[in-house]
Design a protein around this motif. Structure first.
Motif, PDB file in Angstrom:
ATOM      1  N   ALA A 520     -87.295  17.010  16.599  1.00  0.00           N
ATOM      2  CA  ALA A 520     -87.749  16.709  15.225  1.00  0.00           C
ATOM      3  C   ALA A 520     -87.029  15.463  14.716  1.00  0.00           C
ATOM      4  N   PHE A 521     -85.727  15.383  14.997  1.00  0.00           N
ATOM      5  CA  PHE A 521     -84.968  14.197  14.565  1.00  0.00           C
ATOM      6  C   PHE A 521     -85.534  12.932  15.224  1.00  0.00           C
ATOM      7  N   LYS A 522     -85.764  13.020  16.541  1.00  0.00           N
ATOM      8  CA  LYS A 522     -86.259  11.826  17.256  1.00  0.00           C
ATOM      9  C   LYS A 522     -87.645  11.400  16.760  1.00  0.00           C
ATOM     10  N   LYS A 523     -88.397  12.371  16.266  1.00  0.00           N
ATOM     11  CA  LYS A 523     -89.740  12.037  15.751  1.00  0.00           C
ATOM     12  C   LYS A 523     -89.683  11.543  14.300  1.00  0.00           C
ATOM     13  N   GLY A 524     -88.492  11.503  13.736  1.00  0.00           N
ATOM     14  CA  GLY A 524     -88.360  10.909  12.396  1.00  0.00           C
ATOM     15  C   GLY A 524     -88.090  11.891  11.277  1.00  0.00           C
ATOM     16  N   ALA A 525     -87.857  13.181  11.576  1.00  0.00           N
ATOM     17  CA  ALA A 525     -87.576  14.136  10.486  1.00  0.00           C
ATOM     18  C   ALA A 525     -86.244  13.769   9.817  1.00  0.00           C
ATOM     19  N   ARG A 526     -86.264  13.680   8.509  1.00  0.00           N
ATOM     20  CA  ARG A 526     -85.080  13.393   7.689  1.00  0.00           C
ATOM     21  C   ARG A 526     -85.276  14.115   6.367  1.00  0.00           C
ATOM     22  N   PHE A 527     -84.219  14.442   5.708  1.00  0.00           N
ATOM     23  CA  PHE A 527     -84.286  15.026   4.360  1.00  0.00           C
ATOM     24  C   PHE A 527     -85.350  16.120   4.267  1.00  0.00           C
ATOM     25  N   ASP A 528     -85.284  17.059   5.197  1.00  0.00           N
ATOM     26  CA  ASP A 528     -86.289  18.129   5.220  1.00  0.00           C
ATOM     27  C   ASP A 528     -86.185  19.055   4.009  1.00  0.00           C
ATOM     28  N   ALA A 529     -85.073  18.993   3.303  1.00  0.00           N
ATOM     29  CA  ALA A 529     -84.932  19.822   2.099  1.00  0.00           C
ATOM     30  C   ALA A 529     -85.620  19.182   0.894  1.00  0.00           C
ATOM     31  N   TRP A 530     -86.172  17.995   1.081  1.00  0.00           N
ATOM     32  CA  TRP A 530     -86.867  17.292  -0.012  1.00  0.00           C
ATOM     33  C   TRP A 530     -88.357  17.314   0.297  1.00  0.00           C
ATOM     34  N   SER A 531     -89.138  17.911  -0.589  1.00  0.00           N
ATOM     35  CA  SER A 531     -90.564  18.076  -0.259  1.00  0.00           C
ATOM     36  C   SER A 531     -91.276  16.735  -0.072  1.00  0.00           C
ATOM     37  N   TYR A 533     -90.155  14.215   1.508  1.00  0.00           N
ATOM     38  CA  TYR A 533     -89.843  13.676   2.833  1.00  0.00           C
ATOM     39  C   TYR A 533     -90.283  14.620   3.953  1.00  0.00           C
ATOM     40  N   PHE A 534     -90.290  15.905   3.638  1.00  0.00           N
ATOM     41  CA  PHE A 534     -90.528  16.920   4.665  1.00  0.00           C
ATOM     42  C   PHE A 534     -91.886  16.726   5.338  1.00  0.00           C
ATOM     43  N   SER A 535     -91.897  16.795   6.668  1.00  0.00           N
ATOM     44  CA  SER A 535     -93.173  16.691   7.382  1.00  0.00           C
ATOM     45  C   SER A 535     -93.343  17.915   8.288  1.00  0.00           C
ATOM     46  N   PHE A 536     -94.279  18.758   7.901  1.00  0.00           N
ATOM     47  CA  PHE A 536     -94.543  19.961   8.697  1.00  0.00           C
ATOM     48  C   PHE A 536     -95.086  19.557  10.071  1.00  0.00           C
ATOM     49  N   ASP A 537     -95.890  18.503  10.094  1.00  0.00           N
ATOM     50  CA  ASP A 537     -96.489  18.054  11.365  1.00  0.00           C
ATOM     51  C   ASP A 537     -95.404  17.686  12.384  1.00  0.00           C
ATOM     52  N   ILE A 538     -94.367  17.019  11.900  1.00  0.00           N
ATOM     53  CA  ILE A 538     -93.282  16.640  12.827  1.00  0.00           C
ATOM     54  C   ILE A 538     -92.653  17.893  13.428  1.00  0.00           C
ATOM     55  N   TRP A 539     -92.389  18.874  12.601  1.00  0.00           N
ATOM     56  CA  TRP A 539     -91.741  20.087  13.097  1.00  0.00           C
ATOM     57  C   TRP A 539     -92.641  20.837  14.079  1.00  0.00           C
ATOM     58  N   MET A 540     -93.937  20.901  13.756  1.00  0.00           N
ATOM     59  CA  MET A 540     -94.843  21.605  14.679  1.00  0.00           C
ATOM     60  C   MET A 540     -94.918  20.864  16.018  1.00  0.00           C
ATOM     61  N   ALA A 541     -94.911  19.527  15.957  1.00  0.00           N
ATOM     62  CA  ALA A 541     -94.938  18.742  17.196  1.00  0.00           C
ATOM     63  C   ALA A 541     -93.647  18.978  17.992  1.00  0.00           C
ATOM     64  N   ALA A 542     -92.531  19.109  17.272  1.00  0.00           N
ATOM     65  CA  ALA A 542     -91.241  19.341  17.953  1.00  0.00           C
ATOM     66  C   ALA A 542     -91.248  20.704  18.653  1.00  0.00           C
ATOM     67  N   PHE A 543     -91.823  21.724  18.002  1.00  0.00           N
ATOM     68  CA  PHE A 543     -91.919  23.046  18.644  1.00  0.00           C
ATOM     69  C   PHE A 543     -92.791  22.953  19.896  1.00  0.00           C
ATOM     70  N   ARG A 544     -93.881  22.225  19.779  1.00  0.00           N
ATOM     71  CA  ARG A 544     -94.783  22.083  20.955  1.00  0.00           C
ATOM     72  C   ARG A 544     -94.051  21.381  22.096  1.00  0.00           C
ATOM     73  N   ASP A 545     -93.348  20.295  21.782  1.00  0.00           N
ATOM     74  CA  ASP A 545     -92.647  19.543  22.834  1.00  0.00           C
ATOM     75  C   ASP A 545     -91.590  20.410  23.518  1.00  0.00           C
TER      76      ASP A 545
END
Ligand code: SF4
Length: 589
Positions: A520-531, A533-545
């Protein structure tokens, strides 16, 4: 970037986030200090400077002659872009030193949604992210704070975690490091040997000294030490006497507005209540109070040394502080003439019954905040929430009579056995709160209703429960919105359910999640506690990877299952949690 006096600061929002130089800042000579400690907070300056733990550790360490402690906060995206485009390293706020010049990097872990910011800070310091890739030439990376109650999802990145209240052990830890620093740096003591020595200090956990085997279904088969001497259970450390615990009177005063822009006096730790969903109770167990005379002394010192005009009394349940009325009365008597306001966090009705609201109202009419958590008494019993409706409405009317106009209410959805009628009860309750003002005033009150999703967290009686899925959360939110639409005095706000979903997984997760967080970090996730900035798509892609099913972590757990955090002893026995969980069934009968 070791010189922040250049043009960088003109290109970013809120440059005061990066300059340091605040009132009461520590000004120590960096080079001669034997132990250099980087105190990192993985969110913005404004959030980190509102964290009491950060202030306490900063104060303790900088009072030690041989230790220098400097701060790092997560840079906002504009600053990160500048650092990366210029290939500059993140500097400390005090002497603008890069992270790798420190011996120890200590992260305060307050939210699972800050995990990618942890990796970002390390990356911006050119620190190898994984523990295994850092030898004696790199700083040790240590994590502490509420998230350390289940450190496993971050196990790959940290050399050590500290479980409990850091002020209790930080000097013991520094002392041991000081003793072995030279031999470690020369390679005479290996990293594994050093970590084993640290894990001999109560409260410290070195994840690399342990391994985990899994069953076919993904649950844990065995958690075991890899080396002789590593303990099977890590016991949480806590301050025994709050009165003799250090408190930072040389309070740093930021140049910009921070989240809690005031001085804070912590009046208690722990909580006498036993809400079954509450992890904070386990985190800060057992209950301890600061004596009234010490609270008054600290309040006086803090105001004298800062010039602030507001004192906030903090603690998990300040309403339960013994003789809170007396304490407030004395604070008002001392500070009223100087127009210094006193504020309390969310209160119980019993606290404002009587004349307390009047005492506060004479200085500053802040809004009232309550946390009934559920709209129906049936669900409040399941939560073991100490909330008496009769007392509540009586106190509310008193507060309205004193001139209060706004009320904020906190509720949760996704509770066990929650039915449509329980959700409707949330809005009915808010409507009654609004209408109650008519008894003493011409119009109804404005009621802000904040709705979170229940995350059944580790070390609580709810830890075995499943978390309600995203579809359910949407349905519940839609139902609440629909019902509230008819009352324009009720303003509803919801915590982002996608963020709650990721937080639920990370808080209940195991070691396998380190890979997901890394992706998730490598895909650009930052400041996930801030709505924003938060990207659900990044996290789902990270789970898939990582080939990991996120839903696995949200399902119901068996009570005989080994949970990823079972090796941590918070002082509340697992059997006691089970018994509490059993009581829910009795409520339902
Ligand atoms: S929710 Fe609040 S009152 Fe309940 S146990 Fe936690 S801290 Fe105490």
């Amino acid at each position: 970037m070791n010189d922040m006096s250049g043009d960088y600061l003109l290109q970013v929002m809120k440059p005061a986030r990066y300059i340091g130089e605040e009132w009461n800042v520590s000004r120590k000579d960096f080079a001669p200090c034997e132990v250099k400690f980087a105190l990192c907070f993985p969110d913005l300056y404004e959030v980190g400077m509102s964290n009491l733990g950060v202030r306490i550790i900063y104060d303790i360490l900088n009072k030690e002659p041989q230790v220098v402690c400097e701060r790092f906060f997560a840079p906002a995206s504009d600053m990160e872009n500048i650092l990366r485009s210029r290939q500059e390293e993140i500097p400390s706020l005090e002497s603008k030193k890069p992270l790798k010049e420190f011996d120890i990097i200590g992260f305060s872990l307050g939210s699972e949604l800050d995990y990618t910011n942890v990796l970002n800070i390390m990356d911006l310091g050119n620190i190898p992210l994984t523990s295994v890739s850092r030898d004696e030439n790199w700083p040790l990376v240590v994590g502490a704070g509420p998230c350390a109650l289940n450190p496993e999802p971050m196990h790959a990145f940290f050399d050590l975690f500290f479980i409990g209240e850091a002020e209790e052990a930080v000097l013991e830890f520094i002392g041991l490091y000081q003793k072995y620093k030279k031999r470690f740096k020369k390679g005479e003591v290996s990293k594994e040997e050093l970590l084993l020595l640290f894990s001999g200090i109560e409260g410290f956990y070195a994840p690399s000294l342990y391994e985990v085997d899994y069953n076919q279904d993904g649950s844990i088969k065995q958690f075991k030490p890899k080396v002789k001497g590593a303990l099977l259970k890590i016991r949480k450390r806590f301050v025994r006497d709050l009165n003799s615990a250090p408190f930072p009177c040389d309070w740093l005063v930021p140049y910009i507005q921070v989240i809690h822009d005031r001085v804070t006096v912590e009046v208690m730790r722990g909580c006498p209540n036993r809400c079954r969903f509450c992890q904070a109770r386990s985190q800060y167990f057992p209950l301890r109070y600061r004596e009234e005379k010490n609270v008054l002394k600290l309040a006086s010192e803090l105001i004298k040394r800062t010039g602030y005009e507001e004192i906030s009394l903090t603690g998990l349940s300040v309403s339960d502080y013994p003789k809170i009325e007396e304490l407030l009365g004395k604070l008002v008597a001392e500070f009223k003439a100087r127009a210094i306001g006193i504020s309390l966090p969310s209160v119980k009705a019993k606290t404002i019954l009587g004349n307390v609201s009047g005492l506060i109202a004479t200085i500053k009419k802040t809004g009232l905040t309550f946390a009934p958590e559920a709209g129906s008494q049936r669900l409040r019993e399941i939560l073991a929430k100490d909330f008496n409706e009769e007392e509540f409405f009586q106190a509310l009317e008193e507060a309205y009579a004193f001139g209060y106009q706004h009320v904020k209410l906190y509720f949760m959805v996704g509770l066990p056995e929650e039915a449509e009628s329980d959700l409707e009860a949330v809005i009915d309750f808010a409507a009654r709160v609004s209408a109650a003002r008519r008894k003493t005033n011409p119009g109804p009150a404005q009621v802000n209703v904040s709705v979170n999703t229940l995350i059944p967290k580790p070390h609580t009686p709810f830890q075995w429960l499943g978390m309600r899925d995203l579809d359910y959360q949407k349905q519940a939110q839609d139902l609440l919105k629909d019902k509230a639409r008819r009352n324009r005095r009720i303003a509803l706000s919801f915590h982002n359910r996608y963020m709650s979903f990721v937080e639920g997984i990370l808080s209940r997760g195991d070691r396998k999640l380190s890979e997901v967080i890394h992706y998730a970090f490598k895909k650009g996730a930052r400041f996930d506690a801030w709505s924003n900035y938060f990207s659900f798509d990044i996290w789902m892609a990270a789970f898939r990877d990582a080939n990991i099913d996120p839903d696995f972590y949200l399902k119901t757990r068996q009570t005989d299952e080994i949970l990823p955090w079972d090796f941590i002893d918070v002082g509340i026995d697992k059997e006691a949690l089970k018994q509490e969980a059993e009581k829910v069934k009795k409520v339902l009968i």
